[in-house]
Design a protein around this motif. Structure first.
Motif, mmCIF file in Angstrom:
data_model
loop_
_atom_site.group_PDB
_atom_site.id
_atom_site.type_symbol
_atom_site.label_atom_id
_atom_site.label_comp_id
_atom_site.label_asym_id
_atom_site.label_seq_id
_atom_site.Cartn_x
_atom_site.Cartn_y
_atom_site.Cartn_z
ATOM 1 N N VAL A 22 0.873 -1.159 0.000
ATOM 2 C CA VAL A 22 0.000 0.000 0.000
ATOM 3 C C VAL A 22 0.917 1.218 0.000
ATOM 4 C CG1 VAL A 22 -1.766 1.288 1.240
ATOM 5 C CG2 VAL A 22 -1.800 -1.217 1.269
ATOM 6 N N LEU A 23 0.776 2.060 -1.012
ATOM 7 C CA LEU A 23 1.616 3.246 -1.144
ATOM 8 C C LEU A 23 1.084 4.366 -0.259
ATOM 9 C CD1 LEU A 23 2.001 3.120 -5.029
ATOM 10 C CD2 LEU A 23 3.504 2.124 -3.296
ATOM 11 N N SER A 24 1.885 5.409 -0.041
ATOM 12 C CA SER A 24 1.444 6.533 0.790
ATOM 13 C C SER A 24 0.218 7.215 0.197
ATOM 14 C CB SER A 24 2.578 7.540 0.988
ATOM 15 O OG SER A 24 2.959 8.103 -0.247
ATOM 16 N N SER A 25 0.014 7.065 -1.090
ATOM 17 C CA SER A 25 -1.157 7.628 -1.762
ATOM 18 C C SER A 25 -2.415 6.818 -1.468
ATOM 19 C CB SER A 25 -0.925 7.649 -3.279
ATOM 20 O OG SER A 25 -0.800 6.316 -3.761
ATOM 21 N N GLY A 26 -2.239 5.627 -0.865
ATOM 22 C CA GLY A 26 -3.366 4.737 -0.608
ATOM 23 C C GLY A 26 -3.566 3.688 -1.695
ATOM 24 N N ARG A 27 -2.890 3.865 -2.802
ATOM 25 C CA ARG A 27 -2.994 2.901 -3.903
ATOM 26 C C ARG A 27 -2.237 1.623 -3.557
ATOM 27 N NH1 ARG A 27 -1.216 6.870 -8.799
ATOM 28 N NH2 ARG A 27 -2.573 8.586 -8.224
ATOM 29 N N ARG A 28 -2.673 0.511 -4.150
ATOM 30 C CA ARG A 28 -1.991 -0.772 -3.984
ATOM 31 C C ARG A 28 -1.050 -0.976 -5.175
ATOM 32 N NH1 ARG A 28 -4.062 -3.145 0.354
ATOM 33 N NH2 ARG A 28 -2.819 -5.021 0.210
ATOM 34 N N ALA A 29 0.035 -1.687 -4.916
ATOM 35 C CA ALA A 29 1.005 -1.970 -5.972
ATOM 36 C C ALA A 29 1.604 -3.353 -5.752
ATOM 37 C CB ALA A 29 2.109 -0.924 -5.985
ATOM 38 N N SER A 30 1.981 -4.011 -6.854
ATOM 39 C CA SER A 30 2.614 -5.331 -6.766
ATOM 40 C C SER A 30 4.137 -5.207 -6.687
ATOM 41 C CB SER A 30 2.226 -6.184 -7.971
ATOM 42 O OG SER A 30 2.673 -5.571 -9.160
ATOM 43 N N TRP A 31 4.626 -4.000 -6.724
ATOM 44 C CA TRP A 31 6.053 -3.752 -6.567
ATOM 45 C C TRP A 31 6.229 -2.416 -5.865
ATOM 46 C CZ3 TRP A 31 7.329 0.679 -9.186
ATOM 47 C CH2 TRP A 31 6.479 1.054 -10.239
ATOM 48 N N TYR A 32 7.352 -2.272 -5.245
ATOM 49 C CA TYR A 32 7.655 -1.066 -4.491
ATOM 50 C C TYR A 32 9.092 -0.687 -4.796
ATOM 51 C CZ TYR A 32 8.217 2.058 -0.466
ATOM 52 O OH TYR A 32 8.452 3.147 0.329
ATOM 53 N N VAL A 33 9.345 0.582 -4.918
ATOM 54 C CA VAL A 33 10.706 1.046 -5.132
ATOM 55 C C VAL A 33 11.143 1.759 -3.855
ATOM 56 C CG1 VAL A 33 12.256 2.411 -6.555
ATOM 57 C CG2 VAL A 33 10.275 1.312 -7.596
ATOM 58 N N ASP A 34 12.044 1.130 -3.117
ATOM 59 C CA ASP A 34 12.572 1.686 -1.873
ATOM 60 C C ASP A 34 13.875 2.401 -2.199
ATOM 61 O OD1 ASP A 34 13.501 2.314 0.624
ATOM 62 O OD2 ASP A 34 13.520 0.253 1.374
ATOM 63 N N LEU A 35 13.747 3.651 -2.588
ATOM 64 C CA LEU A 35 14.924 4.389 -3.037
ATOM 65 C C LEU A 35 15.911 4.699 -1.926
ATOM 66 C CD1 LEU A 35 13.363 6.618 -5.793
ATOM 67 C CD2 LEU A 35 15.075 4.842 -6.071
ATOM 68 N N ARG A 36 15.512 4.555 -0.679
ATOM 69 C CA ARG A 36 16.480 4.754 0.395
ATOM 70 C C ARG A 36 17.587 3.692 0.327
ATOM 71 N NH1 ARG A 36 11.828 5.775 1.577
ATOM 72 N NH2 ARG A 36 10.906 7.495 2.643
#
Length: 178
Positions: A22-36
């Motif tokens: 769950v992204l900060s926008s509230g949208r769901r995603a099957s992948w996440y980009v953790d740029l940290r």
């Protein structure tokens, strides 16, 4: 390969995670980009700084920062990359809420009043975080010349609707995920 190409490969190798998010926008995603995972990597952070300086090279600003936490390592990488190039660039941190003790500053670091600043973020899906920073910067008397993120995930229209120039070296199609 160029710095831009090298950074993209590092993002693909270290920052892309697959799963259900769950992204900060509230949208769901099957992948996440953790740029940290790249902005805080000692070997990769200098690339981040150089690429972000390059993508904003035609803009006139002397300080960079944004809403803590996503913007902090981006701004710091840019500050150090600028110094390596012989350029002075200050960084600042925008708190998520007003501080109620000490100096009670919402924006930490050198004063931004009357200065031309660049608002940054690591990635933006809705534009909410970086636009919160823009609002705080304007309230503090800064002139926000543009917004820049490493990865554009959907915020471009909202940022443009605010009348802001928006720079980003990458967008989600560059990651070849969809």
């Amino acid at each position: 390969m160029s710095d831009r190409d090298d950074l993209l490969e590092e993002i693909k190798a270290k920052a892309v995670v697959h799963g259900d998010f769950v992204l900060s926008s509230g949208r769901r995603a099957s992948w996440y980009v953790d740029l940290r995972r790249v902005t805080l990597d000692g070997a990769v952070a200098p690339l981040v700084g150089r690429v972000m300086l390059d993508v904003t090279a035609d803009l006139d600003y002397d300080a960079v920062g944004g809403l803590t936490l996503g913007a902090d390592p981006v701004a710091t990488a840019m500050l150090h990359a600028a110094a390596a190039r012989g350029r002075r660039l200050d960084a600042f941190v925008v708190r998520k809420a007003d501080k109620t003790h000490g100096l009670q500053r919402r924006i930490e670091g050198p004063d931004v009043a009357g200065r031309r600043v660049l608002a940054v973020e690591d990635t933006s899906t809705s534009g909410g975080s970086v636009l919160t920073a823009v609002e705080a910067l304007r309230a503090a008397g800064a002139e926000v010349v543009a917004v820049a993120t490493i990865l554009e995930r959907g915020a471009a229209d909202r940022i443009a609707a605010e009348g802001l120039t928006y720079r980003h070296p990458y967008a989600t199609p560059d990651l070849n995920l969809e």
